[in-house]
Design a protein around this motif. Sequence first.
Motif, PDB file in Angstrom:
ATOM      1  N   CYS A   1       1.049  -0.843  -0.170  1.00 27.68           N
ATOM      2  CA  CYS A   1      -0.026   0.457  -0.139  1.00 27.68           C
ATOM      3  C   CYS A   1       1.464   1.283  -0.003  1.00 27.68           C
TER       4      CYS A   1
ATOM      5  N   ASN B   1       3.676   1.055  -1.314  1.00 25.88           N
ATOM      6  CA  ASN B   1       4.733   2.098  -2.339  1.00 25.88           C
ATOM      7  C   ASN B   1       3.704   1.986  -3.314  1.00 25.88           C
ATOM      8  N   TYR B   2       2.689   1.861  -3.239  1.00 24.73           N
ATOM      9  CA  TYR B   2       1.528   2.064  -4.063  1.00 24.73           C
ATOM     10  C   TYR B   2       1.308   3.552  -4.707  1.00 24.73           C
ATOM     11  N   ILE B   3       0.776   4.517  -3.160  1.00 22.60           N
ATOM     12  CA  ILE B   3       1.105   5.379  -3.197  1.00 22.60           C
ATOM     13  C   ILE B   3       1.963   6.355  -3.485  1.00 22.60           C
TER      14      ILE B   3
ATOM     15  N   ASN C   1       4.913   5.464  -5.582  1.00 25.21           N
ATOM     16  CA  ASN C   1       4.988   5.175  -6.904  1.00 25.21           C
ATOM     17  C   ASN C   1       3.886   6.041  -7.677  1.00 25.21           C
ATOM     18  N   SER C   2       2.680   6.770  -7.327  1.00 26.80           N
ATOM     19  CA  SER C   2       1.935   7.760  -7.949  1.00 26.80           C
ATOM     20  C   SER C   2       2.010   8.755  -7.727  1.00 26.80           C
ATOM     21  N   LEU C   3       2.994   9.558  -7.331  1.00 28.65           N
ATOM     22  CA  LEU C   3       3.634  10.415  -6.642  1.00 28.65           C
ATOM     23  C   LEU C   3       4.569  10.932  -7.825  1.00 28.65           C
ATOM     24  N   SER C   4       5.328  12.463  -7.717  1.00 24.87           N
ATOM     25  CA  SER C   4       6.278  13.201  -8.894  1.00 24.87           C
ATOM     26  C   SER C   4       7.082  12.846  -8.056  1.00 24.87           C
TER      27      SER C   4
ATOM     28  N   TYR D   1       7.757  12.407  -4.001  1.00 26.33           N
ATOM     29  CA  TYR D   1       8.224  10.497  -3.333  1.00 26.33           C
ATOM     30  C   TYR D   1       9.435  10.739  -2.546  1.00 26.33           C
TER      31      TYR D   1
ATOM     32  N   TRP E   1      -0.165   8.514   4.505  1.00 29.16           N
ATOM     33  CA  TRP E   1      -2.086   8.656   3.646  1.00 29.16           C
ATOM     34  C   TRP E   1      -1.803   9.956   4.729  1.00 29.16           C
TER      35      TRP E   1
END
Length: 96
Positions: free
Chosen positions: A11, A13-15, A17-20, A24, A37
């Motif tokens: 979870c 790493n999913y979050i 990976n969606s960041l610039s 990050y 989160w």
Amino acid sequence: MDEWGHGDFLCKNYILNSLSDTLYNVYSSAKTARVLWESLEKKYKTEDAGLKKFIVGKYLEFKMVDFKTVMNQVQEFQIILHDLHAEGMKLANPSK
């Protein structure tokens, strides 16, 4: 416990990976997905409230002036109204 740790790892790493790349680097040090989160939520909910205050301030301070054309001023006012609407705010009708 191992299953929870693996789920939290995925979870988080999913979050991330969606960041610039810039974000990050800022948030990758979070220990758990929940901490990550909550820190993102705190940051961006605060910015959202600040943006709404800024737009409301522009609306309240808007004044027609003599040195600009009426059409330009109407367009500026329409942009402010559009921004209010885009943020989910509505103007109340006091006559109702």
